[in-house]
Scaffold this motif. Structure first.
Motif: not given
Length: 224
Positions: A140, A146-147, A149-150, A154, A156, A197, A204, A207-208
């Motif tokens: 990320i 995105l940074s 929240y994650f 990560i 995927t 996601p 995940h 969070q997404f």
């Protein structure tokens, strides 16, 4: 409750429309409107009724849109679906409403703004990752949505054989796979990722889902 328009797809018989249940489960916090392909002028009503658009996964984009010949591995999406994706995107973009892209969705968005694609990763990109079904790490990028929240790295899922090659200058890259492929892009109206996601683990997904909820709410407040 926020309202989101969700694209649908067509089976190989070119008659039967469908949506994967994973999207419906993932988006259960939203009021969802499934969009059936029709005259693009009617999509203005869908824009007015919804707070955001999500362009889901599907088959490959016709490479004529990014000025390439068709690769032997390319599986073209139905023409009505193709037209719907681009027309819906255009209408929501003109209305300044938020747009989410997943898998094919990120590719539609990038191509719309004159970005290009790698038509077949296995034959056209050197990597040890099988992007058609392997899981893999992505990094990320700092100072991106995105940074917030994650974490920095990560893992995927990976369910695609095409990928962004050149990204439109309108976007900031927010995620890059460990083998160097672009996995996500964003700007103040658009958030798109190459992975799924909705098929990830529950943490995940949570969070997404929070990410896109906040993204839509923020944009909605600016339009009020």
């Amino acid at each position: 409750m926020l309202k989101i328009a969700l694209t649908i797809r067509k089976k190989d018989d070119h008659m039967t429309y469908f949506v994967n249940q994973t999207y419906l489960q993932f988006l259960s916090a939203f009021q969802i409107e499934l969009v059936i392909p029709r005259n693009h002028h009617q999509y203005k009503d869908i824009v007015n009724r919804n707070d955001a658009l999500l362009i889901c996964g599907g088959n490959d984009i016709n490479p004529i849109y990014f000025h390439q010949d068709k690769h032997c591995s390319t599986q073209l999406e139905d023409k009505d679906i193709e037209a719907m994706d681009f027309a819906l995107f255009h209408q929501f973009y003109k209305a300044h409403k938020p747009i989410i892209g997943i898998c094919r969705g990120i590719q539609v968005i990038n191509v719309f703004f004159h970005g290009t694609l790698i038509q077949d990763i296995p034959s056209l990109y050197k990597t040890t990752i099988n992007h058609s079904h392997d899981t893999h790490d992505i990094n990320i990028q700092p100072h991106t949505l995105l940074s917030q929240y994650f974490p920095t790295t990560i893992q995927t899922n990976s369910l695609h054989h095409q990928n962004i090659k050149s990204v439109s200058p309108l976007f900031k890259i927010n995620a890059i796979s460990v083998d160097g492929l672009i996995e996500g892009i964003e700007n103040n109206q658009i958030l798109a990722v190459q992975w799924h996601p909705e098929r990830m683990d529950s943490l995940h997904q949570k969070q997404f889902l929070q990410l896109i909820t906040d993204f839509i709410e923020k944009k909605k407040s600016h339009l009020s």
